[in-house]
Design a protein around this motif. Structure first.
Motif, PDB file in Angstrom:
ATOM      1  N   ARG A  55       1.240  -1.233   0.333  1.00  0.00           N
ATOM      2  CA  ARG A  55       0.074   0.570  -0.039  1.00  0.00           C
ATOM      3  C   ARG A  55       0.408   1.334   0.157  1.00  0.00           C
ATOM      4  O   ARG A  55       1.084   2.391  -0.803  1.00  0.00           O
ATOM      5  CB  ARG A  55      -1.177  -0.076   1.293  1.00  0.00           C
ATOM      6  CG  ARG A  55      -2.220   1.122   1.185  1.00  0.00           C
ATOM      7  CD  ARG A  55      -2.432   1.402   2.443  1.00  0.00           C
ATOM      8  NE  ARG A  55      -1.582   1.681   3.644  1.00  0.00           N
ATOM      9  CZ  ARG A  55      -1.233   2.899   3.925  1.00  0.00           C
ATOM     10  NH1 ARG A  55      -1.680   4.212   2.514  1.00  0.00           N
ATOM     11  NH2 ARG A  55      -0.461   3.209   5.081  1.00  0.00           N
ATOM     12  N   GLN A  56       1.631   1.286   0.612  1.00  0.00           N
ATOM     13  CA  GLN A  56       2.485   2.378   0.807  1.00  0.00           C
ATOM     14  C   GLN A  56       4.200   2.602  -0.413  1.00  0.00           C
ATOM     15  O   GLN A  56       3.765   3.603  -0.602  1.00  0.00           O
ATOM     16  CB  GLN A  56       3.726   1.848   2.411  1.00  0.00           C
ATOM     17  CG  GLN A  56       3.125   2.215   3.476  1.00  0.00           C
ATOM     18  CD  GLN A  56       3.932   2.317   4.499  1.00  0.00           C
ATOM     19  OE1 GLN A  56       5.309   1.664   4.335  1.00  0.00           O
ATOM     20  NE2 GLN A  56       3.995   2.250   6.112  1.00  0.00           N
ATOM     21  N   ILE A  57       4.096   1.240  -1.413  1.00  0.00           N
ATOM     22  CA  ILE A  57       4.240   1.678  -2.012  1.00  0.00           C
ATOM     23  C   ILE A  57       4.119   2.249  -3.572  1.00  0.00           C
ATOM     24  O   ILE A  57       3.894   3.192  -4.179  1.00  0.00           O
ATOM     25  CB  ILE A  57       5.738   0.061  -2.592  1.00  0.00           C
ATOM     26  CG1 ILE A  57       6.492   0.254  -1.200  1.00  0.00           C
ATOM     27  CG2 ILE A  57       6.016   0.560  -3.925  1.00  0.00           C
ATOM     28  CD1 ILE A  57       7.006  -1.250  -1.748  1.00  0.00           C
ATOM     29  N   ALA A  58       2.772   1.540  -3.301  1.00  0.00           N
ATOM     30  CA  ALA A  58       1.452   2.723  -4.279  1.00  0.00           C
ATOM     31  C   ALA A  58       1.209   3.800  -4.406  1.00  0.00           C
ATOM     32  O   ALA A  58       1.096   4.427  -4.730  1.00  0.00           O
ATOM     33  CB  ALA A  58       0.878   0.967  -4.816  1.00  0.00           C
ATOM     34  N   ALA A  59       0.873   4.036  -2.684  1.00  0.00           N
ATOM     35  CA  ALA A  59       0.846   5.639  -3.004  1.00  0.00           C
ATOM     36  C   ALA A  59       1.954   6.571  -3.073  1.00  0.00           C
ATOM     37  O   ALA A  59       1.918   7.243  -3.447  1.00  0.00           O
ATOM     38  CB  ALA A  59       0.429   5.589  -1.252  1.00  0.00           C
ATOM     39  N   ALA A  60       2.937   5.837  -2.955  1.00  0.00           N
ATOM     40  CA  ALA A  60       4.039   6.708  -3.171  1.00  0.00           C
ATOM     41  C   ALA A  60       4.062   7.047  -4.650  1.00  0.00           C
ATOM     42  O   ALA A  60       4.905   7.667  -5.427  1.00  0.00           O
ATOM     43  CB  ALA A  60       5.361   6.043  -2.716  1.00  0.00           C
ATOM     44  N   ALA A  61       4.084   5.820  -5.717  1.00  0.00           N
ATOM     45  CA  ALA A  61       4.551   5.257  -7.184  1.00  0.00           C
ATOM     46  C   ALA A  61       2.747   6.781  -7.769  1.00  0.00           C
ATOM     47  O   ALA A  61       2.923   7.705  -8.235  1.00  0.00           O
ATOM     48  CB  ALA A  61       4.036   4.423  -7.329  1.00  0.00           C
ATOM     49  N   ASP A  62       2.064   6.572  -7.527  1.00  0.00           N
ATOM     50  CA  ASP A  62       0.758   7.593  -7.439  1.00  0.00           C
ATOM     51  C   ASP A  62       1.121   9.259  -7.167  1.00  0.00           C
ATOM     52  O   ASP A  62       0.306   9.785  -7.872  1.00  0.00           O
ATOM     53  CB  ASP A  62      -0.309   6.645  -6.671  1.00  0.00           C
ATOM     54  CG  ASP A  62      -1.549   5.540  -6.679  1.00  0.00           C
ATOM     55  OD1 ASP A  62      -0.450   4.922  -8.025  1.00  0.00           O
ATOM     56  OD2 ASP A  62      -2.062   4.611  -6.105  1.00  0.00           O
ATOM     57  N   PHE A  63       1.813   8.724  -5.840  1.00  0.00           N
ATOM     58  CA  PHE A  63       2.444  10.817  -5.598  1.00  0.00           C
ATOM     59  C   PHE A  63       2.793  11.142  -7.052  1.00  0.00           C
ATOM     60  O   PHE A  63       2.655  12.245  -7.716  1.00  0.00           O
ATOM     61  CB  PHE A  63       2.475  10.795  -4.753  1.00  0.00           C
ATOM     62  CG  PHE A  63       2.721  12.290  -4.293  1.00  0.00           C
ATOM     63  CD1 PHE A  63       1.872  12.975  -4.050  1.00  0.00           C
ATOM     64  CD2 PHE A  63       4.288  12.409  -4.869  1.00  0.00           C
ATOM     65  CE1 PHE A  63       2.587  14.623  -3.633  1.00  0.00           C
ATOM     66  CE2 PHE A  63       4.284  13.588  -4.599  1.00  0.00           C
ATOM     67  CZ  PHE A  63       3.916  15.156  -3.941  1.00  0.00           C
ATOM     68  N   VAL A  64       3.849  10.309  -7.056  1.00  0.00           N
ATOM     69  CA  VAL A  64       5.266  10.921  -7.849  1.00  0.00           C
ATOM     70  C   VAL A  64       4.104  10.917  -9.447  1.00  0.00           C
ATOM     71  O   VAL A  64       4.669  12.009 -10.551  1.00  0.00           O
ATOM     72  CB  VAL A  64       6.119   9.594  -8.559  1.00  0.00           C
ATOM     73  CG1 VAL A  64       7.249  10.047  -9.489  1.00  0.00           C
ATOM     74  CG2 VAL A  64       6.793   9.496  -7.314  1.00  0.00           C
ATOM     75  N   LYS A  65       3.324   9.490  -9.955  1.00  0.00           N
ATOM     76  CA  LYS A  65       3.034   9.774 -10.948  1.00  0.00           C
ATOM     77  C   LYS A  65       1.734  11.296 -11.591  1.00  0.00           C
ATOM     78  O   LYS A  65       1.980  11.568 -12.248  1.00  0.00           O
ATOM     79  CB  LYS A  65       2.015   8.516 -11.134  1.00  0.00           C
ATOM     80  CG  LYS A  65       1.170   8.649 -13.345  1.00  0.00           C
ATOM     81  CD  LYS A  65       0.410   6.889 -13.166  1.00  0.00           C
ATOM     82  CE  LYS A  65      -0.534   7.365 -14.630  1.00  0.00           C
ATOM     83  NZ  LYS A  65      -1.091   6.338 -14.560  1.00  0.00           N
ATOM     84  N   SER A  66       1.803  11.620 -10.391  1.00  0.00           N
ATOM     85  CA  SER A  66       0.408  12.399 -10.094  1.00  0.00           C
ATOM     86  C   SER A  66       1.816  14.115 -10.706  1.00  0.00           C
ATOM     87  O   SER A  66       0.703  14.385 -11.267  1.00  0.00           O
ATOM     88  CB  SER A  66      -0.309  12.663  -9.153  1.00  0.00           C
ATOM     89  OG  SER A  66       0.129  13.169  -8.146  1.00  0.00           O
ATOM     90  N   GLN A  67       2.286  13.782  -9.767  1.00  0.00           N
ATOM     91  CA  GLN A  67       3.403  15.254 -10.045  1.00  0.00           C
ATOM     92  C   GLN A  67       3.480  15.583 -11.083  1.00  0.00           C
ATOM     93  O   GLN A  67       3.796  16.246 -11.842  1.00  0.00           O
ATOM     94  CB  GLN A  67       4.507  15.124  -8.551  1.00  0.00           C
ATOM     95  CG  GLN A  67       4.071  14.582  -7.338  1.00  0.00           C
ATOM     96  CD  GLN A  67       3.626  16.671  -6.904  1.00  0.00           C
ATOM     97  OE1 GLN A  67       2.570  16.467  -7.275  1.00  0.00           O
ATOM     98  NE2 GLN A  67       4.228  17.653  -7.047  1.00  0.00           N
ATOM     99  N   LYS A  68       4.465  14.074 -11.886  1.00  0.00           N
ATOM    100  CA  LYS A  68       4.461  13.870 -13.561  1.00  0.00           C
ATOM    101  C   LYS A  68       3.458  14.909 -14.027  1.00  0.00           C
ATOM    102  O   LYS A  68       3.613  15.685 -15.573  1.00  0.00           O
ATOM    103  CB  LYS A  68       4.798  12.402 -13.772  1.00  0.00           C
ATOM    104  CG  LYS A  68       6.279  12.709 -13.226  1.00  0.00           C
ATOM    105  CD  LYS A  68       6.564  11.076 -13.844  1.00  0.00           C
ATOM    106  CE  LYS A  68       8.237  10.759 -13.640  1.00  0.00           C
ATOM    107  NZ  LYS A  68       9.061  11.146 -14.288  1.00  0.00           N
TER     108      LYS A  68
END
Length: 300
Positions: free
Chosen positions: A160-173
């Motif tokens: 869950r934590q890794i997915a949340a980190a990835a989703d945040f980076v994707k939204s920023q990009k």
């Protein structure tokens, strides 16, 4: 591996024969009185140039007396510490034997724990790779968190934590790309080069702030252009006061310099037979390509 049990040596069997020592200064009360008398003898000395030498000698005598007392204390301390030093050496010999047994066990435990940690790290990095690739990202796009290696963290929570980190980076990009596109279109609408403004977006400046700077820049350019036009018009008016037309030439009345010479022109008379539409087309051509022309008979 064997472990210690109740039948083996333990610290409860570690008996120590210890007789508390007693230290006492013989004739202590008399020593106190003698010391007070010596101190009183040198009390309230007036230091003058005449008594300076004697004062220095008195100070030296007092220091010598004090040093003798301190030397006696140090001598007694050395003798008093000898039994403890011997006791400490024996204890160190015992603990050294235990340390030699602990060392290989400690090395084995640390080695196994490190291998387990590396296995957990590999599992975490593999999961990061899977999650980031599913979102069109690279593993290095998200910051690695050592906390993900903890044995106390469940696999579900870690995912869950890794997915949340990835989703945040994707939204920023995605936001960054959208901001770049918006700035590029806005620059086109303002008729300015987008390069420098896109650089601000890449540096992390908010899109609205960049647009506000672009507006300010365009306004400044307009103001500078208007000011330059007024300056040129004012200069032309000033120059006209010092110029006159002589024939086909413009002359500076202050210096006599020819500022502008016109090419000589010839006068041509032509006759044209044309329809109204043809004549209008010819008139437009003449307006754009000759210094002047005129109809002589007023007929078409």
């Amino acid at each position: 591996m064997n472990s210690l049990n109740q039948n083996e040596v333990s610290v409860t069997n570690f008996g120590v024969k210890f007789t508390p020592a007693s230290l006492a200064i013989q004739n202590y009360d008399a020593m106190v009185e003698q010391t007070k008398a010596i101190a009183a003898k040198y009390a309230n000395l007036m230091i003058t140039e005449r008594t300076l030498k004697a004062a220095k000698q008195s100070r030296a005598d007092l220091r010598k007396f004090r040093a003798a007392i301190e030397d006696k204390r140090k001598e007694v301390r050395r003798e008093y510490a000898k039994p403890y030093d011997d006791f400490k050496d024996k204890v160190n010999a015992l603990t050294s034997i235990i340390d030699q047994a602990i060392a290989p066990i400690d090395e084995g435990v640390k080695g196994l724990e490190e291998r387990q940690r590396q296995e957990r790290e590999e599992a975490v990095r593999q999961e990061i790779k899977t999650i980031t690739e599913s979102r069109g990202l690279e593993p290095d796009d998200i910051q690695y968190d050592q906390h993900w290696e903890n044995k106390s963290l469940s696999s579900i929570e870690r995912t869950r934590q890794i997915a949340a980190a990835a989703d945040f980076v994707k939204s920023q990009k995605e936001k960054h790309e959208a901001d770049r596109n918006a700035i590029a279109h806005y620059a086109k609408a303002l008729d300015v080069d987008a390069g420098g403004w896109l650089g601000l977006v890449d540096q992390g400046v908010e899109m609205t702030d960049v647009m506000a700077r672009m507006d300010a820049y365009v306004d400044q350019q307009k103001q500078e252009a208007a000011a330059e036009k007024k300056r040129q018009e004012a200069q032309a008016a000033i120059d006209a006061l010092h110029q006159k037309q002589v024939g086909d030439n413009t002359i500076d009345t202050d210096t006599g310099e020819i500022l502008e010479a016109f090419d000589p022109v010839d006068l041509y008379h032509i006759s044209v037979n044309a329809t109204v539409e043809e004549f209008d087309a010819l008139a437009k051509y003449l307006d754009n390509n000759v210094r002047g022309w005129a109809e002589t008979d007023g007929t078409r």
